[in-house]
Design a protein around this motif. Structure first.
Motif, PDB file in Angstrom:
ATOM      1  N   ILE A 222     -27.679  48.960  54.858  1.00 59.96           N
ATOM      2  CA  ILE A 222     -27.330  48.930  56.614  1.00 59.96           C
ATOM      3  C   ILE A 222     -28.599  47.805  56.816  1.00 59.96           C
ATOM      4  CG2 ILE A 222     -27.282  49.867  58.979  1.00 59.96           C
ATOM      5  CD1 ILE A 222     -25.913  52.380  57.122  1.00 59.96           C
ATOM      6  N   GLY A 223     -28.865  46.815  57.922  1.00 64.33           N
ATOM      7  CA  GLY A 223     -30.058  46.402  58.623  1.00 64.33           C
ATOM      8  C   GLY A 223     -29.497  45.778  60.053  1.00 64.33           C
ATOM      9  N   MET A 224     -30.974  46.539  60.512  1.00 65.35           N
ATOM     10  CA  MET A 224     -30.973  46.375  61.554  1.00 65.35           C
ATOM     11  C   MET A 224     -31.552  45.465  62.676  1.00 65.35           C
ATOM     12  SD  MET A 224     -31.229  50.849  62.615  1.00 65.35           S
ATOM     13  CE  MET A 224     -31.070  50.729  63.798  1.00 65.35           C
ATOM     14  N   SER A 225     -30.409  44.938  63.617  1.00 68.15           N
ATOM     15  CA  SER A 225     -31.556  43.985  64.320  1.00 68.15           C
ATOM     16  C   SER A 225     -31.936  42.829  63.490  1.00 68.15           C
ATOM     17  CB  SER A 225     -33.122  44.388  65.000  1.00 68.15           C
ATOM     18  OG  SER A 225     -33.533  43.526  65.923  1.00 68.15           O
ATOM     19  N   LEU A 226     -33.140  41.913  63.347  1.00 72.65           N
ATOM     20  CA  LEU A 226     -33.460  40.850  61.826  1.00 72.65           C
ATOM     21  C   LEU A 226     -32.533  41.859  60.847  1.00 72.65           C
ATOM     22  CD1 LEU A 226     -34.097  38.372  61.711  1.00 72.65           C
ATOM     23  CD2 LEU A 226     -36.660  39.085  61.104  1.00 72.65           C
ATOM     24  N   GLY A 227     -32.565  42.461  61.082  1.00 71.32           N
ATOM     25  CA  GLY A 227     -32.045  43.883  59.304  1.00 71.32           C
ATOM     26  C   GLY A 227     -30.663  42.696  59.329  1.00 71.32           C
ATOM     27  N   GLY A 228     -29.582  42.050  60.324  1.00 73.11           N
ATOM     28  CA  GLY A 228     -28.460  41.477  60.435  1.00 73.11           C
ATOM     29  C   GLY A 228     -28.266  40.691  59.398  1.00 73.11           C
ATOM     30  N   CYS A 256     -31.868  32.156  67.626  1.00 74.55           N
ATOM     31  CA  CYS A 256     -31.742  33.855  68.696  1.00 74.55           C
ATOM     32  C   CYS A 256     -33.423  33.601  69.362  1.00 74.55           C
ATOM     33  CB  CYS A 256     -31.965  34.493  67.619  1.00 74.55           C
ATOM     34  SG  CYS A 256     -30.471  34.925  67.078  1.00 74.55           S
ATOM     35  N   VAL A 257     -34.426  33.282  69.007  1.00 76.68           N
ATOM     36  CA  VAL A 257     -35.992  33.328  69.383  1.00 76.68           C
ATOM     37  C   VAL A 257     -35.830  31.918  70.258  1.00 76.68           C
ATOM     38  CG1 VAL A 257     -38.596  32.546  68.627  1.00 76.68           C
ATOM     39  CG2 VAL A 257     -36.690  34.110  67.417  1.00 76.68           C
ATOM     40  N   LEU A 347     -23.563  35.674  71.385  1.00 79.74           N
ATOM     41  CA  LEU A 347     -22.068  36.340  70.919  1.00 79.74           C
ATOM     42  C   LEU A 347     -21.610  35.519  69.688  1.00 79.74           C
ATOM     43  CD1 LEU A 347     -20.637  38.819  71.021  1.00 79.74           C
ATOM     44  CD2 LEU A 347     -19.451  38.171  72.888  1.00 79.74           C
ATOM     45  N   VAL A 348     -21.907  34.334  70.547  1.00 79.63           N
ATOM     46  CA  VAL A 348     -20.890  32.933  69.064  1.00 79.63           C
ATOM     47  C   VAL A 348     -21.514  33.321  67.610  1.00 79.63           C
ATOM     48  CG1 VAL A 348     -23.335  31.718  69.808  1.00 79.63           C
ATOM     49  CG2 VAL A 348     -21.206  30.703  69.336  1.00 79.63           C
ATOM     50  N   GLN A 349     -22.999  33.921  67.641  1.00 83.19           N
ATOM     51  CA  GLN A 349     -23.549  34.140  65.869  1.00 83.19           C
ATOM     52  C   GLN A 349     -22.495  34.927  65.137  1.00 83.19           C
ATOM     53  OE1 GLN A 349     -27.157  34.537  65.370  1.00 83.19           O
ATOM     54  NE2 GLN A 349     -28.089  32.662  66.065  1.00 83.19           N
ATOM     55  N   PHE A 350     -21.578  36.585  66.202  1.00 87.05           N
ATOM     56  CA  PHE A 350     -21.423  37.080  65.830  1.00 87.05           C
ATOM     57  C   PHE A 350     -20.139  36.414  64.999  1.00 87.05           C
ATOM     58  CE2 PHE A 350     -17.154  39.479  66.533  1.00 87.05           C
ATOM     59  CZ  PHE A 350     -17.153  40.555  65.669  1.00 87.05           C
TER      60      PHE A 350
END
Length: 407
Positions: A222-228, A256-257, A347-350
């Motif tokens: 499991i990676g959180m935030s940038l960890g995704g 994102c940045v 959200l487009v990245q999803f």
């Protein structure tokens, strides 16, 4: 092996019913404490249930990062004097968050946070870990269940977190029968603070180091935030990862940045990076940092995390942090999570991420919304709902592993 070409996309409704202890995850809701989206998010992120009025008062007085540091530090000291080290611990972490890496008080506040954290966990099923990594070590801890283990879960953060910050998530998973390893990789938490190891986009390397250390062959990552992004990258190369969760999606960190700074600034940054005009980009970045709190913190934090000397070097390295090439090589079961109103990740990245996972054994996407108070980045406001979805998804996919995950 059959691969799922049409991802299952879930929106709204707690349709995944894994048990999560509300003592771990009281629903805090997502509040409006500040007009700046990033400041408001961080206030919600560090919110201590029951202290909503105090956080609202702090939000009303934050006009710059000095205000943030001083207000949270004063509250932390006050609670420490009262003997309430649980509150002091969380408030020292909040105070440390926006401090400049060169500020000696940053390390002092972080060390207080760690001391209070590990003191509060004495006698519990927590074992601190130091994993060899080249000439350095990765720092973290292991949570061992009191019942026969259902499997191993590895959890790591992203751009600005510490593994201790996710303890409640790991504890909930451990309570449900999983052995949980929480670690700070390069550029994160104690590994960055004490070992000075900068971040790498080649996340399979720290994941492999942890897996070698614990001698595990079949894990959930499991990676959180940038960890995704980092977790997807690791799963594409490390076949011992049989299930991977992007909590939340982060397909393209550079996008994102740059998108967060507006269309004109975004196009300008992209152009200057592509033309390698370092002098111009450095000057433009310094101008943004003077005018915008988000840029001031984000660029300085990025340079610190990635070991960069200039803003140009940071933006150039950002381009390595995207999952376009890696995603098509992920063969594991995959869960992609997203907040419908995430102020960091469009959200487009999803939807783009789901399309790229063509070799995955199965793909599930989950969008969390305002109706659930989970619309924000990493579901701040309703972390229990996120945890319940992850635990249920892991249990649903525990028996779909490869017969030989090392192949």
């Amino acid at each position: 092996m059959a691969h799922q070409q049409h991802p299952e996309i879930l929106v709204n409704g707690d349709i995944r019913k894994a048990p999560t202890n509300q003592a771990f995850f009281p629903i805090t809701n997502f509040h409006h404490f500040h007009n700046d989206a990033n400041i408001n998010f961080q206030l919600n992120r560090f919110l201590i249930p029951g202290l909503e009025d105090m956080f609202a008062e702090i939000g009303r007085h934050v006009e710059n990062f000095d205000d943030w540091k001083n207000l949270f530090f004063a509250k932390a000291v006050a609670f420490e004097k009262e003997g309430n080290t649980d509150y002091a611990m969380e408030l020292y972490r909040a105070a440390e968050f926006f401090k400049d890496p060169a500020d000696p008080n940053k390390k002092m506040a972080f060390e207080k946070y760690l001391r209070f954290f590990y003191h509060s966990k004495e006698g519990k099923n927590l074992e601190r870990m130091s994993v060899p990594y080249g000439n350095n070590h990765l720092h973290g801890f292991r949570l061992t269940p009191t019942i026969p283990t259902k499997g191993i879960i590895l959890i790591h953060g992203g751009f600005d977190s510490h593994s201790e910050e996710f303890y409640t998530l790991g504890a909930a998973m451990c309570e449900n029968g999983y052995e949980v390893i929480m670690f700070d990789g390069p550029g994160q938490g104690s590994t960055l603070m004490f070992e000075k190891v900068p971040m790498t986009h080649e996340w399979e390397k720290p994941v492999a180091a942890v897996l070698d250390y614990i001698e595990a062959q079949n894990v959930t990552l499991i990676g959180m935030s940038l960890g995704g992004y980092l977790a997807i990258r690791a799963a594409s190369r490390e076949k011992r990862v049989q299930r991977v969760i992007a909590y939340d999606v982060m397909l393209d960190f550079f996008a994102c940045v740059t998108s967060r700074r507006g269309k004109v600034a975004g196009y300008l940054i992209k152009g200057l990076v592509s033309m390698r005009l370092s002098f111009v980009l450095n000057a433009f970045a310094k101008l943004m940092m003077k005018r915008d709190m988000y840029s001031q913190w984000g660029i300085a934090q990025g340079m610190h995390v990635m070991g960069c000397k200039t803003p140009y070097e940071f933006f150039f390295k950002l381009k390595e942090y995207n999952g376009y090439a890696a995603s098509v090589n992920v063969a594991a079961d995959v869960l992609i999570m997203a907040g419908a109103e995430d102020h960091f990740v469009p959200l487009v990245q999803f939807f783009e991420q789901l399309k790229l996972l063509t070799a995955a054994r199965s793909v599930t996407g989950r969008i969390f919304t305002r109706k659930e108070q989970a619309q924000s980045h990493c579901q701040v406001g309703n972390l229990g709902l996120a945890a319940a979805n992850m635990i249920s998804w892991i249990e649903e996919h525990s028996f779909t592993t490869s017969t030989n995950p090392t192949e």
